[in-house]
Design an enzyme around this catalytic site. Structure first.
Site, PDB file in Angstrom:
ATOM      1  N   VAL A  98       0.823  -1.207   0.000  1.00 31.30           N
ATOM      2  CA  VAL A  98       0.000   0.000   0.000  1.00 31.30           C
ATOM      3  C   VAL A  98       0.857   1.257   0.000  1.00 31.30           C
ATOM      4  O   VAL A  98       0.624   2.199  -0.771  1.00 31.30           O
ATOM      5  CB  VAL A  98      -0.957   0.003   1.212  1.00 31.30           C
ATOM      6  CG1 VAL A  98      -1.691   1.336   1.328  1.00 31.30           C
ATOM      7  CG2 VAL A  98      -1.955  -1.141   1.098  1.00 31.30           C
ATOM      8  N   ASP A 102      11.281   3.757   5.341  1.00 28.99           N
ATOM      9  CA  ASP A 102      11.300   2.360   5.743  1.00 28.99           C
ATOM     10  C   ASP A 102      12.568   2.102   6.542  1.00 28.99           C
ATOM     11  O   ASP A 102      13.558   2.814   6.379  1.00 28.99           O
ATOM     12  CB  ASP A 102      11.239   1.424   4.521  1.00 28.99           C
ATOM     13  CG  ASP A 102      10.675   0.057   4.873  1.00 28.99           C
ATOM     14  OD1 ASP A 102      11.386  -0.709   5.543  1.00 28.99           O
ATOM     15  OD2 ASP A 102       9.535  -0.234   4.479  1.00 28.99           O
ATOM     16  N   THR A 134      -5.232  -0.391   6.867  1.00 29.97           N
ATOM     17  CA  THR A 134      -6.578  -0.847   7.219  1.00 29.97           C
ATOM     18  C   THR A 134      -6.651  -1.051   8.724  1.00 29.97           C
ATOM     19  O   THR A 134      -5.933  -1.885   9.279  1.00 29.97           O
ATOM     20  CB  THR A 134      -6.914  -2.152   6.491  1.00 29.97           C
ATOM     21  OG1 THR A 134      -6.851  -1.927   5.078  1.00 29.97           O
ATOM     22  CG2 THR A 134      -8.299  -2.643   6.864  1.00 29.97           C
ATOM     23  N   CYS A 190      -5.784  -9.021   2.003  1.00 28.37           N
ATOM     24  CA  CYS A 190      -6.909  -8.223   2.509  1.00 28.37           C
ATOM     25  C   CYS A 190      -8.090  -9.051   3.013  1.00 28.37           C
ATOM     26  O   CYS A 190      -8.475  -8.940   4.174  1.00 28.37           O
ATOM     27  CB  CYS A 190      -7.383  -7.248   1.429  1.00 28.37           C
ATOM     28  SG  CYS A 190      -6.194  -5.954   1.022  1.00 28.37           S
ATOM     29  N   LYS A 219      -3.786 -15.010  -6.704  1.00 30.99           N
ATOM     30  CA  LYS A 219      -4.461 -14.560  -7.909  1.00 30.99           C
ATOM     31  C   LYS A 219      -3.386 -14.277  -8.957  1.00 30.99           C
ATOM     32  O   LYS A 219      -2.195 -14.204  -8.624  1.00 30.99           O
ATOM     33  CB  LYS A 219      -5.298 -13.302  -7.650  1.00 30.99           C
ATOM     34  CG  LYS A 219      -4.484 -12.108  -7.173  1.00 30.99           C
ATOM     35  CD  LYS A 219      -5.347 -10.883  -6.935  1.00 30.99           C
ATOM     36  CE  LYS A 219      -5.783 -10.245  -8.222  1.00 30.99           C
ATOM     37  NZ  LYS A 219      -6.443  -8.931  -8.000  1.00 30.99           N
TER      38      LYS A 219
END
Length: 436
Positions: free
Chosen positions: A11, A30, A122, A263, A324
Site C-alpha cells: 500500500v 522504511d 486498514t 486483505c 491470484k
C-alpha cells in the site's frame, strides 16, 4: 504538496509512487536497509505491473525519494501517511495495531509544525482517534489533525485503481484536514472521480464492509458451486444469469478454490472480532470465513478422488500458487492449504508459477519448481490448475495429456471444460461447480 509515506509495503509503495506522479513531493520511509537500497536503485521489491516504470520516472524527475530518516521525512511535510502493516494478531483474530501506534508516536516526536497525519493502513473503528490521542500525548504543544484514507487497491491492477478509482474515501473532521486531503487528491477530483467525505469512524468501517461484502460474494458462489455439482447445474451459467442483474453484478462471482491474499482473510477476521467486541456479531461474515476454509478443504477432496483415493506415490503438477494472477503475493493463498496436503499425503509435487517462486520457495518446502506447465506435467498423474494466469488459459491440452503418466486434470478455475479435456486425451477431469 510535501508528503511523507511511512511504510513501503504494498500500500505504501503504490500510494507513494502514485502521489508523486500527481506532482507531489513524496518521501517514503522504511527501516529495511536492503529494501531501501533496491528502491533507490529503481528496483521494485514486489510484482505489480507498471509500478517499476512509474517509480523510475518519478525518481528521475526528483519527486520521489526513499529514506530511513523519519524525522527528516516528516520535517516540513504537510501530510504524513501511515501505511504500515496491520496483520492478524496471533491467537485472537484482531488486527495488530502495534506498528500503527509505534509509527504515530515516532511521527509525533519528530514533528516540528502542524501537520495532518493520515492513516492509510486498514484499521478497526476507533483507531484514528487513538492515533490522535497518542500524538497529542507526545506533542501537546502542536496542533495536529488526523484523517482516515483507506485504500481500495487490487493487487495486479493497483495503479489503475489508484489513478482511476471507483471512489476516494476521506474521513476528516477538521477544516484543515479536509483542505489538505482535497489538495492531495485534486488531480482526481478535477477528473470527477467520486470523493466520499465522511467522519473517521465511517471511513474506517467502509473499508471493512467493502472487503467483507466482496468476500461474501466469493464464498456465496463457491457454496452454490458445491450444490451445482450435486444437482447437475453449471455454476458458470448460474453466475452469468445472476450477474446480469444490475443489482448483483458479475464481479466476484467466479467459483474457485477460495479467496486468499493480504486483505480479505485479514479484514473479514478483523470485522468478525470487532462485531464480537461490540456485542453485535457479524454472522454473515463469520459464515463467509467458515465457507472459505471449507472450500479449500473441499478442493483437496476433489484431488484425492482424481488420484483414486490416495496421493501416496503420485506425481502431481500444480499450475499457479499465488492467490491470484498478476501478483507475487502468496498470503493466505489456497495453495498454502492444498499443496501441503498433497505432500503430506505422499505425493511428489511439481510447481510452476510466473511470479510465485520467490515467496513459494520459503512457504512451500518440498516442492520442485519447474520452468513451465509442460515441464511440470511431464510424467505426472494429475495436473492441477490453481491460479488462472493468462499463460495457463490456452495450453496445448493434447501435448500435456500425452506427456503425463495418467492424464487427469483438476481445473479449479474453470478455464476449460470436460469436452475439451476429453477430446485432448484426458481420461479424468473435474472442475468447480460443474457436474463431475
Amino acid at each position: 504538496m510535501r508528503i511523507a509515506m511511512i511504510g513501503t509495503g504494498y500500500v505504501g509503495l503504490v500510494s507513494g509512487v502514485c502521489f508523486s506522479d500527481f506532482g507531489h513531493q513524496v518521501v517514503c520511509v522504511d527501516k529495511d536497509q536492503r529494501k531501501l537500497e533496491r528502491l533507490r536503485a529503481g528496483e521494485v521489491p514486489i510484482f505489480e505491473p507498471g509500478l517499476d516504470t512509474l517509480m523510475a520516472r518519478n525518481i528521475a524527475d526528483g519527486r520521489l525519494s526513499f529514506t530511513d530518516d523519519l524525522a527528516a521525512a516528516v520535517d516540513g511535510a504537510e501530510a504524513v501517511f501511515i501505511a504500515v502493516g496491520t496483520p492478524t494478531r496471533r491467537g485472537d483474530g484482531h488486527a495488530d495495531l502495534s506498528y500503527v501506534y509505534a509509527a504515530a508516536e515516532e511521527i509525533a516526536a519528530a514533528l516540528t509544525r502542524p501537520t495532518v497525519v493520515v492513516t492509510k493502513s486498514t484499521v478497526p473503528v476507533g483507531t484514528n482517534r487513538e492515533v490522535l490521542r497518542r500524538i497529542r500525548a507526545v506533542r501537546p504543544d502542536l496542533v495536529i489533525d488526523v484523517a482516515s484514507n483507506p485504500e481500495f487497491l487490487r493487487e495486479g491492477a493497483a495503479i489503475d485503481d489508484f489513478m482511476r478509482p471507483d471512489r476516494v474515501v476521506i474521513g476528516a473532521e477538521t477544516e484543515r484536514a479536509r483542505k489538505v486531503m482535497a489538495e492531495i487528491y485534486r488531480p482526481l477530483s478535477l477528473r470527477d472521480f467520486p470523493m466520499v467525505q465522511t467522519d473517521l469512524e465511517s471511513a474506517e468501517m467502509t473499508k471493512y464492509a467493502a472487503n467483507a461484502f466482496l468476500a461474501t460474494k466469493i464464498s456465496f458462489i463457491n457454496e452454490i458451486a458445491a450444490l451445482c455439482e450435486r444437482v447437475g447445474a453449471d455454476v458458470k451459467a448460474v453466475a452469468r444469469g445472476m450477474g446480469l442483474d444490475k443489482r448483483i453484478g458479475d464481479k466476484f462471482l467466479h467459483a474457485g478454490p477460495g479467496y486468499g491474499g493480504s486483505c480479505f482473510p485479514k479484514d473479514t477476521m478483523a470485522l468478525a472480532r470487532i462485531g464480537q467486541d461490540h456485542s453485535v456479531p457479524q454472522r454473515i461474515t463469520e459464515t463467509v470465513i467458515a465457507v472459505n476454509d471449507h472450500t479449500k478443504r473441499r478442493m483437496i477432496d476433489k484431488l484425492i478422488d482424481l488420484c483414486d483415493g490416495s496421493f501416496n506415490g503420485k506425481r502431481i503438477a500444480v499450475l499457479g500458487v499465488t492467490f491470484k494472477p498478476n501478483t507475487d503475493d502468496m498470503r493466505e493463498a489456497p495453495a498454502l492449504t492444498i499443496v501441503p496436503a498433497l505432500i503430506g499425503g505422499g505425493a511428489e509435487v511439481r510447481v510452476t508459477d510466473p511470479q510465485g517462486q520467490r515467496e513459494g520457495e520459503h512457504l512451500l518446502p518440498g516442492v520442485r519448481w519447474m520452468a513451465n506447465a509442460y515441464d511440470a506435467a511431464d510424467g505426472a498423474d494429475l495436473l492441477v490448475i490453481l491460479t488462472e494466469w493468462n499463460e495457463f488459459r490456452a495450453l496445448d491440452l493434447g501435448r500435456l495429456a500425452r506427456s503425463m503418466n495418467r492424464a487427469a486434470l483438476a481445473d479449479l478455475r474453470n478455464i476449460y471444460d470436460r469436452q475439451m479435456a476429453e477430446r485432448s486425451g484426458f481420461v479424468a477431469y473435474d472442475s468447480v461447480g460443474r457436474e463431475a
